[in-house]
Design a protein around this motif. Structure first.
Motif, PDB file in Angstrom:
ATOM      1  N   HIS A  98       0.831  -1.205   0.000  1.00 50.08           N
ATOM      2  CA  HIS A  98       0.000   0.000   0.000  1.00 50.08           C
ATOM      3  C   HIS A  98       0.863   1.251   0.000  1.00 50.08           C
ATOM      4  N   VAL A  99       0.455   2.220  -0.812  1.00 51.59           N
ATOM      5  CA  VAL A  99       1.228   3.456  -0.965  1.00 51.59           C
ATOM      6  C   VAL A  99       0.377   4.641  -0.524  1.00 51.59           C
ATOM      7  N   HIS A 100       0.842   5.378   0.500  1.00 48.69           N
ATOM      8  CA  HIS A 100       0.177   6.597   0.961  1.00 48.69           C
ATOM      9  C   HIS A 100       0.912   7.809   0.403  1.00 48.69           C
ATOM     10  N   MET A 101       0.151   8.823  -0.009  1.00 47.81           N
ATOM     11  CA  MET A 101       0.739  10.056  -0.533  1.00 47.81           C
ATOM     12  C   MET A 101       0.116  11.273   0.129  1.00 47.81           C
ATOM     13  N   SER A 102       0.964  12.213   0.574  1.00 49.80           N
ATOM     14  CA  SER A 102       0.479  13.537   0.975  1.00 49.80           C
ATOM     15  C   SER A 102       0.987  14.535  -0.059  1.00 49.80           C
ATOM     16  N   PHE A 103       0.444  15.753  -0.028  1.00 46.89           N
ATOM     17  CA  PHE A 103       0.704  16.701  -1.101  1.00 46.89           C
ATOM     18  C   PHE A 103       1.113  18.065  -0.551  1.00 46.89           C
ATOM     19  N   HIS A 104       1.896  18.785  -1.359  1.00 48.13           N
ATOM     20  CA  HIS A 104       2.368  20.106  -0.948  1.00 48.13           C
ATOM     21  C   HIS A 104       1.200  21.072  -0.775  1.00 48.13           C
ATOM     22  N   HIS A 105       0.156  20.922  -1.586  1.00 45.91           N
ATOM     23  CA  HIS A 105      -0.991  21.820  -1.520  1.00 45.91           C
ATOM     24  C   HIS A 105      -2.272  21.008  -1.431  1.00 45.91           C
ATOM     25  N   ARG A 106      -3.159  21.404  -0.548  1.00 42.00           N
ATOM     26  CA  ARG A 106      -4.397  20.665  -0.314  1.00 42.00           C
ATOM     27  C   ARG A 106      -5.286  20.607  -1.548  1.00 42.00           C
ATOM     28  N   ILE A 107      -5.168  21.575  -2.435  1.00 42.65           N
ATOM     29  CA  ILE A 107      -5.995  21.586  -3.638  1.00 42.65           C
ATOM     30  C   ILE A 107      -5.758  20.330  -4.467  1.00 42.65           C
ATOM     31  N   ASN A 108      -4.535  19.774  -4.398  1.00 49.13           N
ATOM     32  CA  ASN A 108      -4.247  18.575  -5.176  1.00 49.13           C
ATOM     33  C   ASN A 108      -4.996  17.359  -4.632  1.00 49.13           C
ATOM     34  N   TYR A 109      -5.226  17.320  -3.316  1.00 49.27           N
ATOM     35  CA  TYR A 109      -6.047  16.247  -2.741  1.00 49.27           C
ATOM     36  C   TYR A 109      -7.454  16.328  -3.324  1.00 49.27           C
ATOM     37  N   SER A 110      -8.002  17.553  -3.371  1.00 46.07           N
ATOM     38  CA  SER A 110      -9.345  17.750  -3.902  1.00 46.07           C
ATOM     39  C   SER A 110      -9.425  17.349  -5.363  1.00 46.07           C
ATOM     40  N   ARG A 111      -8.373  17.643  -6.121  1.00 48.38           N
ATOM     41  CA  ARG A 111      -8.370  17.312  -7.550  1.00 48.38           C
ATOM     42  C   ARG A 111      -8.400  15.802  -7.783  1.00 48.38           C
ATOM     43  N   LEU A 112      -7.877  15.049  -6.823  1.00 50.29           N
ATOM     44  CA  LEU A 112      -7.860  13.591  -6.961  1.00 50.29           C
ATOM     45  C   LEU A 112      -9.153  12.941  -6.492  1.00 50.29           C
ATOM     46  N   MET A 113     -10.044  13.721  -5.908  1.00 50.50           N
ATOM     47  CA  MET A 113     -11.313  13.159  -5.440  1.00 50.50           C
ATOM     48  C   MET A 113     -12.311  13.101  -6.590  1.00 50.50           C
ATOM     49  N   THR A 114     -12.061  12.160  -7.482  1.00 50.91           N
ATOM     50  CA  THR A 114     -12.911  11.926  -8.642  1.00 50.91           C
ATOM     51  C   THR A 114     -12.819  10.455  -9.026  1.00 50.91           C
ATOM     52  N   PRO A 115     -13.923   9.851  -9.494  1.00 52.00           N
ATOM     53  CA  PRO A 115     -13.872   8.450  -9.931  1.00 52.00           C
ATOM     54  C   PRO A 115     -12.860   8.227 -11.049  1.00 52.00           C
ATOM     55  N   LYS A 116     -12.541   9.287 -11.794  1.00 55.00           N
ATOM     56  CA  LYS A 116     -11.584   9.153 -12.891  1.00 55.00           C
ATOM     57  C   LYS A 116     -10.203   8.760 -12.380  1.00 55.00           C
ATOM     58  N   PHE A 117      -9.863   9.173 -11.151  1.00 53.37           N
ATOM     59  CA  PHE A 117      -8.548   8.821 -10.617  1.00 53.37           C
ATOM     60  C   PHE A 117      -8.466   7.332 -10.299  1.00 53.37           C
ATOM     61  N   THR A 118      -9.550   6.741  -9.795  1.00 54.02           N
ATOM     62  CA  THR A 118      -9.562   5.297  -9.552  1.00 54.02           C
ATOM     63  C   THR A 118      -9.361   4.547 -10.860  1.00 54.02           C
ATOM     64  N   PHE A 224      -1.507  12.588 -13.635  1.00 57.93           N
ATOM     65  CA  PHE A 224      -2.938  12.871 -13.553  1.00 57.93           C
ATOM     66  C   PHE A 224      -3.175  14.307 -13.084  1.00 57.93           C
ATOM     67  N   LEU A 225      -2.438  14.717 -12.045  1.00 62.81           N
ATOM     68  CA  LEU A 225      -2.605  16.073 -11.514  1.00 62.81           C
ATOM     69  C   LEU A 225      -2.194  17.122 -12.540  1.00 62.81           C
ATOM     70  N   SER A 226      -1.153  16.857 -13.312  1.00 63.66           N
ATOM     71  CA  SER A 226      -0.719  17.808 -14.333  1.00 63.66           C
ATOM     72  C   SER A 226      -1.769  17.946 -15.424  1.00 63.66           C
ATOM     73  N   LYS A 227      -2.344  16.830 -15.837  1.00 64.64           N
ATOM     74  CA  LYS A 227      -3.320  16.863 -16.929  1.00 64.64           C
ATOM     75  C   LYS A 227      -4.642  17.480 -16.485  1.00 64.64           C
ATOM     76  N   ILE A 228      -5.079  17.165 -15.259  1.00 65.48           N
ATOM     77  CA  ILE A 228      -6.349  17.722 -14.804  1.00 65.48           C
ATOM     78  C   ILE A 228      -6.225  19.216 -14.561  1.00 65.48           C
ATOM     79  N   ARG A 229      -5.030  19.668 -14.174  1.00 72.22           N
ATOM     80  CA  ARG A 229      -4.810  21.092 -13.966  1.00 72.22           C
ATOM     81  C   ARG A 229      -4.839  21.836 -15.306  1.00 72.22           C
ATOM     82  N   GLU A 230      -4.339  21.193 -16.369  1.00 69.14           N
ATOM     83  CA  GLU A 230      -4.363  21.823 -17.680  1.00 69.14           C
ATOM     84  C   GLU A 230      -5.785  22.051 -18.169  1.00 69.14           C
TER      85      GLU A 230
END
Length: 256
Positions: A98-118, A224-230
């Motif tokens: 299992h791999v846990h990840m934290s992020f420099h900015h909380r907005i990136n956590y929110s960006r990953l809260m989508t079924p598309k990330f699964t 994923f974060l780079s593409k969704i931000r674009e």
């Protein structure tokens, strides 16, 4: 006048690295406890396994210790050394990575809260298994092929998971089940670690192979974060200002 140099976030595999720290959980069996580590009991880790076969070590041997070793939050540069030092001697299909990840900015956590990330992460791990040419009987394949896998179902349950403050080992079938390919365990830990957990990796034959799997998860998350931000575009909204109004107050009291 000296100009300050504007620092830029380092890149990882060609994409801006938005991952701050990484936590790793290794399940398996050991003959001795690695120095400085603690093996936690885990009821899902079985020796001998249901199939009777071990990926690593002799099928006829059993470990002295079994369970899970969890890392401290690690910078990406420390992952390889830690995994190599503590990797278990015995693993089988009951063992997960299992791999846990934290992020420099909380907005990136929110960006990953989508079924598309699964969906994206299932595809990532499947492509990793294909690159590694894992054999048909490897326990990684059921995790990416079976959407109802017992340990990592391909379900998106983030809205319920982020509210959980502790691990619920009886949560299967509930709207906040932790047994999903991606688990949003934001509020867990003391204090909360604000991590996303990817549970879709099985334990590999070697520490090096396991490290490549971990790095595949990190690389893909940044991609994923780079593409969704674009795709996010600021919108300009024109608000018409209302004409000013003047209020006049009069006194109706008669002079004495």
């Amino acid at each position: 006048i000296a100009m300050a140099v504007v620092s830029k976030r380092p890149k990882l595999n060609g994409f801006v690295d938005r991952v701050k720290l990484v936590g790793i959980e290794l399940e398996g069996g050991w003959d001795t406890v690695p120095a400085g580590e603690h093996i936690e009991k885990d009821g899902s880790v079985k020796f001998p396994p249901p199939s009777g076969e071990l990926l690593v070590a002799s099928p006829n041997s059993l470990p002295a210790y079994k369970g899970e070793i969890t890392s401290k939050p690690l910078p990406i540069s420390s992952i390889t050394a830690w995994v190599s030092r503590v990797y278990p001697k015995y693993v089988n299909e009951t063992c997960g990575l299992h791999v846990h990840m934290s992020f420099h900015h909380r907005i990136n956590y929110s960006r990953l809260m989508t079924p598309k990330f699964t969906t994206w992460m299932v595809k990532t791990v499947r492509e990793f298994a294909e690159r590694e040419k894992l054999p048909d009987g490897h326990p990684q394949w059921p995790r990416v092929v079976n959407p109802n896998h017992y340990h990592c179902a391909h379900l998106y349950l983030a809205e319920g998971q982020v509210r959980m403050t502790r691990k619920d080992y009886e949560s299967r079938g509930k709207p906040y089940s932790r047994y999903t390919f991606v688990n949003y365990c934001d509020a867990q830990g003391q204090p909360p670690r604000h991590t996303i957990e990817v549970r879709g990796l099985a334990m590999m034959d070697t520490a090096d192979q396991a490290t490549r799997g971990i790095m595949a998860v990190l690389h893909s998350t940044n991609e994923f974060l780079s593409k969704i931000r674009e795709k996010e575009r600021p919108e300009r909204v024109a608000v018409r200002q209302r004409e000013g109004s003047v209020q006049e107050f009069r006194s109706y009291l008669r002079a004495a």
